[in-house]
Design a protein around this motif. Structure first.
Motif, PDB file in Angstrom:
ATOM      1  N   ARG A   1     -47.110  12.128   4.874  1.00  0.00           N
ATOM      2  CA  ARG A   1     -46.429  13.168   4.104  1.00  0.00           C
ATOM      3  C   ARG A   1     -47.275  13.563   2.895  1.00  0.00           C
ATOM      4  NH1 ARG A   1     -45.270  17.197   2.369  1.00  0.00           N
ATOM      5  NH2 ARG A   1     -43.384  17.736   1.224  1.00  0.00           N
ATOM      6  N   ASN A   2     -47.955  12.624   2.301  1.00  0.00           N
ATOM      7  CA  ASN A   2     -48.750  12.906   1.109  1.00  0.00           C
ATOM      8  C   ASN A   2     -50.063  13.619   1.428  1.00  0.00           C
ATOM      9  OD1 ASN A   2     -46.889  11.875  -0.765  1.00  0.00           O
ATOM     10  ND2 ASN A   2     -47.473   9.804  -0.189  1.00  0.00           N
ATOM     11  N   THR A   3     -50.721  13.270   2.527  1.00  0.00           N
ATOM     12  CA  THR A   3     -51.958  13.987   2.870  1.00  0.00           C
ATOM     13  C   THR A   3     -51.649  15.430   3.242  1.00  0.00           C
ATOM     14  OG1 THR A   3     -51.933  13.231   5.188  1.00  0.00           O
ATOM     15  CG2 THR A   3     -53.226  11.922   3.607  1.00  0.00           C
ATOM     16  N   ILE A   4     -50.494  15.647   3.864  1.00  0.00           N
ATOM     17  CA  ILE A   4     -50.084  17.007   4.237  1.00  0.00           C
ATOM     18  C   ILE A   4     -49.801  17.833   2.986  1.00  0.00           C
ATOM     19  CG2 ILE A   4     -48.247  18.380   5.341  1.00  0.00           C
ATOM     20  CD1 ILE A   4     -50.083  17.020   7.327  1.00  0.00           C
ATOM     21  N   SER A   5     -48.967  17.302   2.105  1.00  0.00           N
ATOM     22  CA  SER A   5     -48.538  18.093   0.947  1.00  0.00           C
ATOM     23  C   SER A   5     -49.660  18.342  -0.052  1.00  0.00           C
ATOM     24  CB  SER A   5     -47.347  17.437   0.252  1.00  0.00           C
ATOM     25  OG  SER A   5     -47.695  16.182  -0.270  1.00  0.00           O
ATOM     26  N   HIS A   6     -50.641  17.455  -0.107  1.00  0.00           N
ATOM     27  CA  HIS A   6     -51.728  17.623  -1.070  1.00  0.00           C
ATOM     28  C   HIS A   6     -53.004  18.171  -0.451  1.00  0.00           C
ATOM     29  CE1 HIS A   6     -49.462  15.808  -4.310  1.00  0.00           C
ATOM     30  NE2 HIS A   6     -49.058  14.894  -3.452  1.00  0.00           N
TER      31      HIS A   6
END
Length: 166
Positions: free
Chosen positions: A119-124
């Motif tokens: 979720r974090n690699t996607i959003s950032h």
């Protein structure tokens, strides 16, 4: 693949789950992208939606809180959503909660190579394009399926708890 062959039945489960149904159009769109082989689009729709579903349920159970911390959302799976699940199911809420925290919400290195989807690699935007695979997309649907099962079970327990007071 059984999941794809039975997608209409699975979508019906999502649509009739009151804790997830408001996200149905996004989930259906992500599944259509997945079945069409556009895993990039599927992942970009699905992963943020999973976090939104977790947050909605967390806030429903904790109306005084914002639900912004990912570790709190992960912990919520094991405590509030699945409070009784381990007694009636093999869905191992503690292991799933840990998986959500260490994999789905996995952090990234801003200076390193990030060849995994979280979720974090996607959003950032810190993920290599080669990570947008069928497997990564399917993992998102498997996570959502597990959450769907948990929320359905917890709804049944809530209904039974309410019934005893009527």
């Amino acid at each position: 693949m059984k999941f794809i062959d039975e997608k209409e039945s699975w979508l019906n489960e999502i649509q009739t789950n009151e804790k997830i149904s408001k996200h149905f159009s996004f989930i259906e769109k992500a599944l259509n992208y997945h079945t069409g082989g556009d895993y990039d689009a599927s992942i970009h729709i699905l992963y943020p939606r999973i976090e939104a579903i977790l947050r909605d349920d967390f806030i429903r159970a904790n109306p005084e809180k914002e639900g912004r911390r990912q570790d709190a959302l992960s912990e919520h799976l094991q405590t509030n959503i699945t409070n009784h699940t381990h007694n009636i199911s093999r869905l191992f809420p503690e292991k799933f909660s840990q998986y959500i925290l260490t994999n789905f919400f996995k952090d990234f290195d801003v200076r390193g190579e990030n060849s995994f989807i979280s979720r974090n690699t996607i959003s950032h935007g810190f993920v290599d394009s080669t990570a947008f695979t069928r497997k990564s997309s399917l993992i998102g649907f498997l996570i959502l399926d597990q959450i769907q099962k948990y929320t359905k079970i917890s709804t049944n327990f809530e209904m039974k708890d309410v019934q005893k007071f009527l």
